[in-house]
Design a protein around this motif. Sequence first.
Motif, PDB file in Angstrom:
ATOM      1  N   ARG A   1       9.048  -9.868  -2.525  1.00 22.32           N
ATOM      2  CA  ARG A   1       9.318  -8.471  -2.153  1.00 22.32           C
ATOM      3  C   ARG A   1       8.702  -8.157  -0.796  1.00 22.32           C
ATOM      4  O   ARG A   1       9.317  -7.476   0.030  1.00 22.32           O
ATOM      5  CB  ARG A   1       8.774  -7.522  -3.218  1.00 22.32           C
ATOM      6  CG  ARG A   1       9.599  -7.542  -4.488  1.00 22.32           C
ATOM      7  CD  ARG A   1       9.038  -6.678  -5.586  1.00 22.32           C
ATOM      8  NE  ARG A   1       8.865  -5.301  -5.125  1.00 22.32           N
ATOM      9  CZ  ARG A   1       7.946  -4.483  -5.597  1.00 22.32           C
ATOM     10  NH1 ARG A   1       7.103  -4.889  -6.528  1.00 22.32           N
ATOM     11  NH2 ARG A   1       7.848  -3.257  -5.150  1.00 22.32           N
ATOM     12  N   LEU A   2       7.484  -8.650  -0.576  1.00 24.43           N
ATOM     13  CA  LEU A   2       6.829  -8.418   0.712  1.00 24.43           C
ATOM     14  C   LEU A   2       7.605  -9.096   1.833  1.00 24.43           C
ATOM     15  O   LEU A   2       7.820  -8.515   2.896  1.00 24.43           O
ATOM     16  CB  LEU A   2       5.389  -8.920   0.685  1.00 24.43           C
ATOM     17  CG  LEU A   2       4.597  -8.779   1.984  1.00 24.43           C
ATOM     18  CD1 LEU A   2       4.520  -7.324   2.416  1.00 24.43           C
ATOM     19  CD2 LEU A   2       3.208  -9.361   1.824  1.00 24.43           C
TER      20      LEU A   2
ATOM     21  N   LYS B   1       3.050   1.613   6.561  1.00 21.15           N
ATOM     22  CA  LYS B   1       3.580   2.654   5.672  1.00 21.15           C
ATOM     23  C   LYS B   1       4.878   2.204   5.020  1.00 21.15           C
ATOM     24  O   LYS B   1       5.093   2.396   3.824  1.00 21.15           O
ATOM     25  CB  LYS B   1       3.808   3.958   6.445  1.00 21.15           C
ATOM     26  CG  LYS B   1       2.544   4.710   6.748  1.00 21.15           C
ATOM     27  CD  LYS B   1       2.851   5.992   7.509  1.00 21.15           C
ATOM     28  CE  LYS B   1       1.569   6.717   7.868  1.00 21.15           C
ATOM     29  NZ  LYS B   1       1.848   7.940   8.662  1.00 21.15           N
ATOM     30  N   ARG B   2       5.762   1.613   5.805  1.00 20.73           N
ATOM     31  CA  ARG B   2       7.053   1.165   5.272  1.00 20.73           C
ATOM     32  C   ARG B   2       6.870   0.031   4.257  1.00 20.73           C
ATOM     33  O   ARG B   2       7.494   0.014   3.205  1.00 20.73           O
ATOM     34  CB  ARG B   2       7.964   0.702   6.405  1.00 20.73           C
ATOM     35  CG  ARG B   2       8.326   1.793   7.359  1.00 20.73           C
ATOM     36  CD  ARG B   2       9.738   2.288   7.164  1.00 20.73           C
ATOM     37  NE  ARG B   2       9.980   3.535   7.874  1.00 20.73           N
ATOM     38  CZ  ARG B   2      10.465   3.622   9.103  1.00 20.73           C
ATOM     39  NH1 ARG B   2      10.757   2.532   9.769  1.00 20.73           N
ATOM     40  NH2 ARG B   2      10.660   4.795   9.656  1.00 20.73           N
ATOM     41  N   LEU B   3       5.997  -0.910   4.592  1.00 21.70           N
ATOM     42  CA  LEU B   3       5.754  -2.018   3.662  1.00 21.70           C
ATOM     43  C   LEU B   3       5.132  -1.507   2.367  1.00 21.70           C
ATOM     44  O   LEU B   3       5.524  -1.918   1.273  1.00 21.70           O
ATOM     45  CB  LEU B   3       4.848  -3.068   4.315  1.00 21.70           C
ATOM     46  CG  LEU B   3       5.456  -3.852   5.475  1.00 21.70           C
ATOM     47  CD1 LEU B   3       4.399  -4.731   6.127  1.00 21.70           C
ATOM     48  CD2 LEU B   3       6.641  -4.681   5.021  1.00 21.70           C
ATOM     49  N   ARG B   4       4.169  -0.611   2.499  1.00 20.29           N
ATOM     50  CA  ARG B   4       3.514  -0.034   1.318  1.00 20.29           C
ATOM     51  C   ARG B   4       4.537   0.693   0.448  1.00 20.29           C
ATOM     52  O   ARG B   4       4.556   0.553  -0.764  1.00 20.29           O
ATOM     53  CB  ARG B   4       2.393   0.910   1.755  1.00 20.29           C
ATOM     54  CG  ARG B   4       1.435   1.274   0.673  1.00 20.29           C
ATOM     55  CD  ARG B   4       0.251   2.083   1.203  1.00 20.29           C
ATOM     56  NE  ARG B   4      -0.537   1.315   2.161  1.00 20.29           N
ATOM     57  CZ  ARG B   4      -0.800   1.689   3.400  1.00 20.29           C
ATOM     58  NH1 ARG B   4      -0.348   2.814   3.872  1.00 20.29           N
ATOM     59  NH2 ARG B   4      -1.533   0.930   4.195  1.00 20.29           N
TER      60      ARG B   4
ATOM     61  N   ARG C   1       7.944  -6.245  13.686  1.00 17.94           N
ATOM     62  CA  ARG C   1       7.536  -7.517  13.067  1.00 17.94           C
ATOM     63  C   ARG C   1       6.656  -8.315  14.021  1.00 17.94           C
ATOM     64  O   ARG C   1       5.669  -8.915  13.618  1.00 17.94           O
ATOM     65  CB  ARG C   1       8.776  -8.352  12.700  1.00 17.94           C
ATOM     66  CG  ARG C   1       9.412  -7.974  11.411  1.00 17.94           C
ATOM     67  CD  ARG C   1      10.342  -9.050  10.878  1.00 17.94           C
ATOM     68  NE  ARG C   1      11.149  -9.715  11.874  1.00 17.94           N
ATOM     69  CZ  ARG C   1      12.448  -9.507  12.057  1.00 17.94           C
ATOM     70  NH1 ARG C   1      13.100  -8.653  11.334  1.00 17.94           N
ATOM     71  NH2 ARG C   1      13.104 -10.182  12.978  1.00 17.94           N
ATOM     72  N   GLN C   2       7.011  -8.334  15.299  1.00 20.51           N
ATOM     73  CA  GLN C   2       6.207  -9.066  16.279  1.00 20.51           C
ATOM     74  C   GLN C   2       4.799  -8.500  16.349  1.00 20.51           C
ATOM     75  O   GLN C   2       3.826  -9.259  16.399  1.00 20.51           O
ATOM     76  CB  GLN C   2       6.866  -9.006  17.661  1.00 20.51           C
ATOM     77  CG  GLN C   2       8.119  -9.821  17.776  1.00 20.51           C
ATOM     78  CD  GLN C   2       8.802  -9.619  19.118  1.00 20.51           C
ATOM     79  OE1 GLN C   2       8.690  -8.570  19.740  1.00 20.51           O
ATOM     80  NE2 GLN C   2       9.538 -10.637  19.552  1.00 20.51           N
ATOM     81  N   VAL C   3       4.686  -7.176  16.354  1.00 18.96           N
ATOM     82  CA  VAL C   3       3.368  -6.537  16.386  1.00 18.96           C
ATOM     83  C   VAL C   3       2.559  -6.977  15.171  1.00 18.96           C
ATOM     84  O   VAL C   3       1.396  -7.376  15.285  1.00 18.96           O
ATOM     85  CB  VAL C   3       3.505  -4.992  16.432  1.00 18.96           C
ATOM     86  CG1 VAL C   3       2.178  -4.314  16.140  1.00 18.96           C
ATOM     87  CG2 VAL C   3       4.058  -4.546  17.781  1.00 18.96           C
TER      88      VAL C   3
ATOM     89  N   MET D   1      10.950  -8.636   6.540  1.00 21.05           N
ATOM     90  CA  MET D   1      12.122  -9.029   7.317  1.00 21.05           C
ATOM     91  C   MET D   1      13.036  -7.835   7.602  1.00 21.05           C
ATOM     92  O   MET D   1      13.839  -7.876   8.525  1.00 21.05           O
ATOM     93  CB  MET D   1      12.894 -10.138   6.599  1.00 21.05           C
ATOM     94  CG  MET D   1      12.137 -11.462   6.551  1.00 21.05           C
ATOM     95  SD  MET D   1      11.495 -12.002   8.160  1.00 21.05           S
ATOM     96  CE  MET D   1      13.007 -12.369   9.029  1.00 21.05           C
ATOM     97  N   ALA D   2      12.907  -6.768   6.799  1.00 22.24           N
ATOM     98  CA  ALA D   2      13.710  -5.569   7.030  1.00 22.24           C
ATOM     99  C   ALA D   2      13.156  -4.724   8.181  1.00 22.24           C
ATOM    100  O   ALA D   2      13.842  -3.837   8.682  1.00 22.24           O
ATOM    101  CB  ALA D   2      13.787  -4.737   5.748  1.00 22.24           C
ATOM    102  N   LEU D   3      11.928  -5.010   8.601  1.00 24.70           N
ATOM    103  CA  LEU D   3      11.354  -4.270   9.728  1.00 24.70           C
ATOM    104  C   LEU D   3      12.080  -4.633  11.018  1.00 24.70           C
ATOM    105  O   LEU D   3      12.549  -5.763  11.175  1.00 24.70           O
ATOM    106  CB  LEU D   3       9.866  -4.610   9.889  1.00 24.70           C
ATOM    107  CG  LEU D   3       8.911  -4.159   8.794  1.00 24.70           C
ATOM    108  CD1 LEU D   3       7.517  -4.730   9.054  1.00 24.70           C
ATOM    109  CD2 LEU D   3       8.853  -2.649   8.702  1.00 24.70           C
TER     110      LEU D   3
END
Length: 140
Positions: free
Chosen positions: A78-79, A127-130, A91-93, A84-86
Amino acid sequence: MLHPQDVPERDELRARFTLWLETVVKRAKIDYVRKLERQPDIVSLDEIPEETLISKESEEQWLQVLRDPTPYDFEEERLAKAFMALPLKRRQVMELLFIEELSESETAKRLNCSTQYVRNQKCIALKRLRACLTEGGDHN
């Protein structure tokens, strides 16, 4: 001869310096311990008993461990999906900050952007991942 009690600002300066020094040493110890914790234990192949290496039981145990999924496997999937949806830049950051363990300023230099931009992207990404992991939803 002057005694320390005759010069009160000297005592205050000494106290401030002592407090600063204690803080620096404490943080250095914490950094050192964290660095040691990040390093995996390395065991030489010569140190492992030969019976363990060629034992059929140990081979079967490892295969069983590899076959049996754990709840963490699903969380990792899930993570990975959420990551990968970012957007690419975000994602680079995150990769530079958390995988390569660069500082925010080093990340900004590498990506040719401002440090504030790096902070903002990190905050938004976390925030988005959480949100994706707690709700199971897709939040872009």
